[in-house]
Write a protein that holds these residues in place. Structure first.
Motif, PDB file in Angstrom:
ATOM      1  N   GLU A  53      80.498  46.473  71.569  1.00  0.00           N
ATOM      2  CA  GLU A  53      79.320  46.730  72.039  1.00  0.00           C
ATOM      3  C   GLU A  53      79.037  48.458  72.153  1.00  0.00           C
ATOM      4  N   ARG A  54      79.907  49.197  72.342  1.00  0.00           N
ATOM      5  CA  ARG A  54      79.435  50.768  72.304  1.00  0.00           C
ATOM      6  C   ARG A  54      79.402  51.111  70.926  1.00  0.00           C
ATOM      7  N   ALA A  55      80.071  50.293  69.622  1.00  0.00           N
ATOM      8  CA  ALA A  55      79.817  50.672  68.406  1.00  0.00           C
ATOM      9  C   ALA A  55      78.890  49.983  67.821  1.00  0.00           C
ATOM     10  N   ALA A  56      77.894  49.141  68.735  1.00  0.00           N
ATOM     11  CA  ALA A  56      76.956  48.566  68.161  1.00  0.00           C
ATOM     12  C   ALA A  56      77.313  47.369  66.966  1.00  0.00           C
ATOM     13  N   MET A  57      78.094  46.729  67.276  1.00  0.00           N
ATOM     14  CA  MET A  57      78.552  45.455  66.270  1.00  0.00           C
ATOM     15  C   MET A  57      79.248  44.428  66.919  1.00  0.00           C
ATOM     16  N   ASP A  58      79.338  43.331  66.487  1.00  0.00           N
ATOM     17  CA  ASP A  58      79.979  42.100  67.128  1.00  0.00           C
ATOM     18  C   ASP A  58      81.352  42.009  67.081  1.00  0.00           C
ATOM     19  N   ARG A  59      81.850  41.243  67.852  1.00  0.00           N
ATOM     20  CA  ARG A  59      83.505  41.392  67.963  1.00  0.00           C
ATOM     21  C   ARG A  59      84.140  40.924  66.657  1.00  0.00           C
ATOM     22  N   GLY A  60      83.427  40.173  65.873  1.00  0.00           N
ATOM     23  CA  GLY A  60      84.073  39.733  64.586  1.00  0.00           C
ATOM     24  C   GLY A  60      83.918  40.868  63.468  1.00  0.00           C
ATOM     25  N   THR A  61      83.077  41.638  63.476  1.00  0.00           N
ATOM     26  CA  THR A  61      83.065  42.936  62.833  1.00  0.00           C
ATOM     27  C   THR A  61      84.084  43.737  63.309  1.00  0.00           C
ATOM     28  N   LEU A  62      84.540  43.948  64.570  1.00  0.00           N
ATOM     29  CA  LEU A  62      85.408  44.942  64.915  1.00  0.00           C
ATOM     30  C   LEU A  62      86.730  44.394  64.473  1.00  0.00           C
ATOM     31  N   ARG A  63      87.029  42.999  64.750  1.00  0.00           N
ATOM     32  CA  ARG A  63      88.146  42.247  64.344  1.00  0.00           C
ATOM     33  C   ARG A  63      88.378  42.500  62.983  1.00  0.00           C
ATOM     34  N   GLU A  64      87.449  42.372  62.177  1.00  0.00           N
ATOM     35  CA  GLU A  64      87.637  42.771  60.438  1.00  0.00           C
ATOM     36  C   GLU A  64      87.992  44.232  60.378  1.00  0.00           C
ATOM     37  N   VAL A  65      87.503  45.028  61.059  1.00  0.00           N
ATOM     38  CA  VAL A  65      87.835  46.575  60.975  1.00  0.00           C
ATOM     39  C   VAL A  65      89.279  46.913  61.312  1.00  0.00           C
ATOM     40  N   GLU A  66      89.741  46.242  62.663  1.00  0.00           N
ATOM     41  CA  GLU A  66      91.129  46.315  62.906  1.00  0.00           C
ATOM     42  C   GLU A  66      91.887  45.642  61.883  1.00  0.00           C
ATOM     43  N   ARG A  67      91.442  44.858  61.082  1.00  0.00           N
ATOM     44  CA  ARG A  67      92.545  43.946  60.184  1.00  0.00           C
ATOM     45  C   ARG A  67      92.497  45.133  58.709  1.00  0.00           C
ATOM     46  N   GLY A  68      91.481  45.845  58.833  1.00  0.00           N
ATOM     47  CA  GLY A  68      91.536  46.821  57.845  1.00  0.00           C
ATOM     48  C   GLY A  68      90.828  46.042  56.423  1.00  0.00           C
ATOM     49  N   ASN A  69      89.665  45.361  56.721  1.00  0.00           N
ATOM     50  CA  ASN A  69      89.102  44.936  55.594  1.00  0.00           C
ATOM     51  C   ASN A  69      88.180  45.586  54.774  1.00  0.00           C
ATOM     52  N   PRO A  70      88.439  45.852  53.358  1.00  0.00           N
ATOM     53  CA  PRO A  70      87.812  46.708  52.690  1.00  0.00           C
ATOM     54  C   PRO A  70      86.271  46.465  52.407  1.00  0.00           C
ATOM     55  N   SER A  71      85.928  45.278  52.772  1.00  0.00           N
ATOM     56  CA  SER A  71      84.491  45.161  52.613  1.00  0.00           C
ATOM     57  C   SER A  71      83.538  45.458  53.815  1.00  0.00           C
ATOM     58  N   ILE A  72      84.211  45.967  54.746  1.00  0.00           N
ATOM     59  CA  ILE A  72      83.535  46.595  55.935  1.00  0.00           C
ATOM     60  C   ILE A  72      83.163  48.034  55.624  1.00  0.00           C
ATOM     61  N   SER A  73      81.802  48.291  56.093  1.00  0.00           N
ATOM     62  CA  SER A  73      81.291  49.468  55.536  1.00  0.00           C
ATOM     63  C   SER A  73      82.049  50.754  56.475  1.00  0.00           C
ATOM     64  N   ILE A  74      82.151  52.072  55.576  1.00  0.00           N
ATOM     65  CA  ILE A  74      82.799  53.020  56.572  1.00  0.00           C
ATOM     66  C   ILE A  74      82.164  53.538  57.842  1.00  0.00           C
ATOM     67  N   GLY A  75      80.762  53.126  57.823  1.00  0.00           N
ATOM     68  CA  GLY A  75      79.915  53.332  58.567  1.00  0.00           C
ATOM     69  C   GLY A  75      80.696  52.566  60.276  1.00  0.00           C
TER      70      GLY A  75
END
Length: 95
Positions: free
Chosen positions: A39-61
């Motif tokens: 919520e504080r990063a203005a994204m959904d939990r699914g996107t955060l999950r992918e960030v924490e997994r290190g998904n390279p397709s998630i934007s650097i932003g």
């Protein structure tokens, strides 16, 4: 026009995975839930999950927003700040 998919080699995938794991550990150390950070990063939990997994397709932003929420946004400035190889190449041209 279709977007070109970037190729990420296995060693670089591993590095991004470590970054994601580090972000996950930083979140947990702060006692924050995935929902709070998302919520504080203005994204959904699914996107955060992918960030924490290190998904390279998630934007650097998205990664930078998570760093901001964790109070680590200035850490991004450390990337390539000490370019040892570049400095050696530059110095060799000066000689």
């Amino acid at each position: 026009m279709a977007l070109k998919k970037h190729v990420v080699f296995p060693k670089q995938e591993q590095i991004i995975g470590i970054l994601g794991e580090n972000l996950k550990l930083a979140r947990k150390r702060r006692g924050l839930t995935m929902l709070q950070v998302a919520e504080r990063a203005a994204m959904d939990r699914g996107t955060l999950r992918e960030v924490e997994r290190g998904n390279p397709s998630i934007s650097i932003g998205a990664y930078v927003n998570v760093l901001r929420v964790l109070g680590l946004q200035k850490d991004i400035l450390k990337v390539a700040s000490d370019d040892v190889l570049g400095r050696k190449l530059q110095d060799s041209k000066l000689l």
